[in-house]
Design a protein around this motif. Structure first.
Motif, PDB file in Angstrom:
ATOM      1  N   SER A  92      11.429   7.397  16.884  1.00  0.00           N
ATOM      2  CA  SER A  92      11.026   6.674  15.678  1.00  0.00           C
ATOM      3  C   SER A  92      10.055   7.479  14.826  1.00  0.00           C
ATOM      4  O   SER A  92       9.418   8.430  15.307  1.00  0.00           O
ATOM      5  CB  SER A  92      10.393   5.326  16.049  1.00  0.00           C
ATOM      6  N   ALA A  93       9.960   7.071  13.550  1.00  0.00           N
ATOM      7  CA  ALA A  93       9.009   7.686  12.618  1.00  0.00           C
ATOM      8  C   ALA A  93       8.631   6.668  11.563  1.00  0.00           C
ATOM      9  O   ALA A  93       9.478   5.895  11.106  1.00  0.00           O
ATOM     10  CB  ALA A  93       9.613   8.930  11.969  1.00  0.00           C
ATOM     11  N   LYS A  94       7.348   6.664  11.179  1.00  0.00           N
ATOM     12  CA  LYS A  94       6.845   5.715  10.198  1.00  0.00           C
ATOM     13  C   LYS A  94       6.185   6.454   9.038  1.00  0.00           C
ATOM     14  O   LYS A  94       5.369   7.359   9.255  1.00  0.00           O
ATOM     15  CB  LYS A  94       5.844   4.751  10.844  1.00  0.00           C
ATOM     16  N   PHE A  95       6.547   6.036   7.819  1.00  0.00           N
ATOM     17  CA  PHE A  95       6.025   6.657   6.607  1.00  0.00           C
ATOM     18  C   PHE A  95       5.428   5.583   5.699  1.00  0.00           C
ATOM     19  O   PHE A  95       5.782   4.403   5.787  1.00  0.00           O
ATOM     20  CB  PHE A  95       7.141   7.387   5.854  1.00  0.00           C
ATOM     21  N   ILE A  96       4.547   6.036   4.787  1.00  0.00           N
ATOM     22  CA  ILE A  96       3.881   5.070   3.912  1.00  0.00           C
ATOM     23  C   ILE A  96       3.633   5.693   2.534  1.00  0.00           C
ATOM     24  O   ILE A  96       3.429   6.905   2.401  1.00  0.00           O
ATOM     25  CB  ILE A  96       2.546   4.614   4.554  1.00  0.00           C
ATOM     26  N   LYS A  97       3.697   4.824   1.511  1.00  0.00           N
ATOM     27  CA  LYS A  97       3.252   5.165   0.159  1.00  0.00           C
ATOM     28  C   LYS A  97       2.262   4.099  -0.277  1.00  0.00           C
ATOM     29  O   LYS A  97       2.485   2.910  -0.037  1.00  0.00           O
ATOM     30  CB  LYS A  97       4.418   5.200  -0.831  1.00  0.00           C
ATOM     31  N   TRP A 121       2.114   0.487 -13.055  1.00  0.00           N
ATOM     32  CA  TRP A 121       2.440  -0.846 -12.564  1.00  0.00           C
ATOM     33  C   TRP A 121       1.124  -1.593 -12.346  1.00  0.00           C
ATOM     34  O   TRP A 121       0.196  -1.036 -11.744  1.00  0.00           O
ATOM     35  CB  TRP A 121       3.229  -0.730 -11.255  1.00  0.00           C
ATOM     36  N   PRO A 122       0.970  -2.836 -12.845  1.00  0.00           N
ATOM     37  CA  PRO A 122      -0.335  -3.508 -12.820  1.00  0.00           C
ATOM     38  C   PRO A 122      -0.648  -4.259 -11.509  1.00  0.00           C
ATOM     39  O   PRO A 122      -1.302  -5.290 -11.522  1.00  0.00           O
ATOM     40  CB  PRO A 122      -0.237  -4.470 -14.005  1.00  0.00           C
ATOM     41  N   PHE A 123      -0.173  -3.733 -10.378  1.00  0.00           N
ATOM     42  CA  PHE A 123      -0.448  -4.322  -9.069  1.00  0.00           C
ATOM     43  C   PHE A 123      -0.654  -3.211  -8.039  1.00  0.00           C
ATOM     44  O   PHE A 123       0.021  -2.180  -8.097  1.00  0.00           O
ATOM     45  CB  PHE A 123       0.721  -5.197  -8.585  1.00  0.00           C
ATOM     46  N   ASP A 124      -1.555  -3.446  -7.087  1.00  0.00           N
ATOM     47  CA  ASP A 124      -1.640  -2.587  -5.910  1.00  0.00           C
ATOM     48  C   ASP A 124      -0.467  -2.905  -4.989  1.00  0.00           C
ATOM     49  O   ASP A 124      -0.028  -4.052  -4.897  1.00  0.00           O
ATOM     50  CB  ASP A 124      -2.923  -2.869  -5.116  1.00  0.00           C
ATOM     51  N   PHE A 125       0.022  -1.892  -4.280  1.00  0.00           N
ATOM     52  CA  PHE A 125       0.987  -2.179  -3.216  1.00  0.00           C
ATOM     53  C   PHE A 125       0.963  -1.070  -2.165  1.00  0.00           C
ATOM     54  O   PHE A 125       0.548   0.067  -2.431  1.00  0.00           O
ATOM     55  CB  PHE A 125       2.409  -2.380  -3.754  1.00  0.00           C
ATOM     56  N   ILE A 126       1.400  -1.437  -0.982  1.00  0.00           N
ATOM     57  CA  ILE A 126       1.628  -0.488   0.105  1.00  0.00           C
ATOM     58  C   ILE A 126       3.093  -0.624   0.508  1.00  0.00           C
ATOM     59  O   ILE A 126       3.578  -1.735   0.729  1.00  0.00           O
ATOM     60  CB  ILE A 126       0.720  -0.773   1.315  1.00  0.00           C
ATOM     61  N   PHE A 127       3.779   0.495   0.578  1.00  0.00           N
ATOM     62  CA  PHE A 127       5.220   0.498   0.875  1.00  0.00           C
ATOM     63  C   PHE A 127       5.446   1.322   2.142  1.00  0.00           C
ATOM     64  O   PHE A 127       5.161   2.515   2.183  1.00  0.00           O
ATOM     65  CB  PHE A 127       5.996   1.094  -0.302  1.00  0.00           C
ATOM     66  N   GLU A 128       5.957   0.666   3.178  1.00  0.00           N
ATOM     67  CA  GLU A 128       6.216   1.336   4.453  1.00  0.00           C
ATOM     68  C   GLU A 128       7.718   1.511   4.661  1.00  0.00           C
ATOM     69  O   GLU A 128       8.503   0.612   4.345  1.00  0.00           O
ATOM     70  CB  GLU A 128       5.644   0.526   5.615  1.00  0.00           C
ATOM     71  N   LYS A 129       8.085   2.644   5.220  1.00  0.00           N
ATOM     72  CA  LYS A 129       9.480   2.945   5.552  1.00  0.00           C
ATOM     73  C   LYS A 129       9.512   3.445   6.999  1.00  0.00           C
ATOM     74  O   LYS A 129       8.981   4.522   7.296  1.00  0.00           O
ATOM     75  CB  LYS A 129      10.040   4.014   4.601  1.00  0.00           C
ATOM     76  N   ASN A 130      10.137   2.659   7.860  1.00  0.00           N
ATOM     77  CA  ASN A 130      10.105   2.943   9.293  1.00  0.00           C
ATOM     78  C   ASN A 130      11.515   3.183   9.823  1.00  0.00           C
ATOM     79  O   ASN A 130      12.410   2.363   9.622  1.00  0.00           O
ATOM     80  CB  ASN A 130       9.459   1.780  10.054  1.00  0.00           C
ATOM     81  N   PHE A 131      11.708   4.293  10.520  1.00  0.00           N
ATOM     82  CA  PHE A 131      12.993   4.652  11.127  1.00  0.00           C
ATOM     83  C   PHE A 131      12.924   4.440  12.635  1.00  0.00           C
ATOM     84  O   PHE A 131      11.959   4.869  13.283  1.00  0.00           O
ATOM     85  CB  PHE A 131      13.317   6.131  10.882  1.00  0.00           C
ATOM     86  N   ILE A 143       8.617  -2.406   4.573  1.00  0.00           N
ATOM     87  CA  ILE A 143       7.583  -3.451   4.544  1.00  0.00           C
ATOM     88  C   ILE A 143       6.748  -3.254   3.286  1.00  0.00           C
ATOM     89  O   ILE A 143       6.183  -2.170   3.067  1.00  0.00           O
ATOM     90  CB  ILE A 143       6.688  -3.405   5.791  1.00  0.00           C
ATOM     91  N   ILE A 144       6.693  -4.286   2.459  1.00  0.00           N
ATOM     92  CA  ILE A 144       5.944  -4.225   1.201  1.00  0.00           C
ATOM     93  C   ILE A 144       4.755  -5.159   1.302  1.00  0.00           C
ATOM     94  O   ILE A 144       4.911  -6.368   1.517  1.00  0.00           O
ATOM     95  CB  ILE A 144       6.830  -4.637   0.012  1.00  0.00           C
ATOM     96  N   GLY A 254       3.110 -11.729  -0.149  1.00  0.00           N
ATOM     97  CA  GLY A 254       1.950 -11.005   0.358  1.00  0.00           C
ATOM     98  C   GLY A 254       2.393  -9.874   1.259  1.00  0.00           C
ATOM     99  O   GLY A 254       1.903  -8.749   1.176  1.00  0.00           O
ATOM    100  N   LYS A 255       3.352 -10.176   2.116  1.00  0.00           N
ATOM    101  CA  LYS A 255       3.989  -9.166   2.967  1.00  0.00           C
ATOM    102  C   LYS A 255       5.458  -9.531   3.099  1.00  0.00           C
ATOM    103  O   LYS A 255       5.790 -10.637   3.528  1.00  0.00           O
ATOM    104  CB  LYS A 255       3.318  -9.101   4.337  1.00  0.00           C
ATOM    105  N   ASN A 256       6.324  -8.623   2.694  1.00  0.00           N
ATOM    106  CA  ASN A 256       7.772  -8.856   2.731  1.00  0.00           C
ATOM    107  C   ASN A 256       8.441  -7.743   3.511  1.00  0.00           C
ATOM    108  O   ASN A 256       8.095  -6.567   3.347  1.00  0.00           O
ATOM    109  CB  ASN A 256       8.350  -8.906   1.318  1.00  0.00           C
ATOM    110  N   SER A 257       9.417  -8.108   4.337  1.00  0.00           N
ATOM    111  CA  SER A 257      10.114  -7.142   5.177  1.00  0.00           C
ATOM    112  C   SER A 257      11.609  -7.180   4.903  1.00  0.00           C
ATOM    113  O   SER A 257      12.199  -8.261   4.743  1.00  0.00           O
ATOM    114  CB  SER A 257       9.838  -7.442   6.655  1.00  0.00           C
TER     115      SER A 257
END
Length: 265
Positions: A92-97, A121-131, A143-144, A254-257
């Motif tokens: 596995s590997a996990k990445f984030i923006k 974009w007028p919002f903070d966000f964290i975007f995860e991409k997991n393999f 995961i957003i 708030g958190k969407n997968s």
């Protein structure tokens, strides 16, 4: 600087290679299923569309939100940000923006394909991409994390290698789709709506079954016989009078997968 890593299934039959968060290879029994960068068709192997899908030029590159207007080009601004590796192991590997609201981001389409030099974009966000690579399938999870009520669309944009014969077909339920059908749709992409599964019927190797959670739609795009983009999407905008405003987008919990499973069959 480009950095790549590989993950391997427990049975050692499947191998995935990831470069800076981009899926550039998925091999099973030494057969390649992912379009190779540099081959004709598309310059990438996979990408994401967020927080909008489709061309925003018809909206003068503006998207209306409760926090004010945003300036976004086609498919948003996530692809202009760089992934950072969080963790990895053999399977596995996990990445984030991460993005801070109203931060100006250079638009790679400017000036050749866009009039907008900077995006925001007028919002903070964290975007995860997991393999996660299992014996039977590759799983990709998105995961957003953001404030509740943030409007968004999400699309995943992988490209799959074809035989270059033009004879591949796709199946969803009882419906069969040919590459000619996809060509006819052109830049709008061919819609496959209200389904979570599609099968790519390969000519020269095992078929691929692509199943999703959270997307509920696909669109298909190619202009060549050697590759096909099979794109899970939350919304299809090309054939509608889509107004790019939060009234026509998903609202964050708030958190969407969301997830995509790619399986040989």
């Amino acid at each position: 600087m480009k950095s790549s890593l590989s993950i391997i299934s427990e049975d050692k039959i499947s191998k995935v290679t990831i470069e800076n968060g981009e899926l550039i290879s998925f091999k099973k029994d030494n057969q390649e299923y992912i379009h190779q960068k540099g081959d004709k068709g598309w310059r990438n192997s996979d990408d994401e569309m967020f927080p909008v899908i489709g061309p925003t030029s018809k909206n003068n590159f503006r998207v209306h939100t409760k926090n004010g207007n945003a300036v976004l080009d086609q498919h948003g601004l996530l692809r202009e940000l760089e992934y950072r590796l969080i963790s990895s192991d053999e399977n596995s590997a996990k990445f984030i923006k991460k993005y801070s609201k109203n931060t100006l981001v250079n638009n790679s389409k400017f000036p050749d394909k866009s009039t907008e030099e900077k995006l925001y974009w007028p919002f903070d966000f964290i975007f995860e991409k997991n393999f996660t690579l299992e014996n039977e399938a590759l799983n990709i999870e998105f995961i957003i994390s953001s404030e509740k009520g943030m409007p968004f669309m999400l699309g995943y944009h992988p490209a799959f290698m074809l035989s270059d014969t033009g004879k591949e077909t796709l199946q969803t339920g009882k419906k069969i789709i040919t590459l000619k059908d996809v060509y006819k749709a052109g830049s709008n992409a061919f819609p496959v709506l209200e389904t979570d599964k599609i099968i790519l019927k390969n000519i020269d190797k095992n078929d691929l079954e692509i199943t999703t959670v959270g997307f509920h739609n696909f669109m298909l795009w190619t202009e060549v016989d050697n590759m096909l983009c099979i794109e899970p999407i939350t919304q299809y905008t090309s054939y509608t009078d889509q107004k790019f405003s939060e009234q026509n987008m998903h609202l964050s919990a708030g958190k969407n997968s969301f997830s995509v499973k790619i399986k040989t069959i």
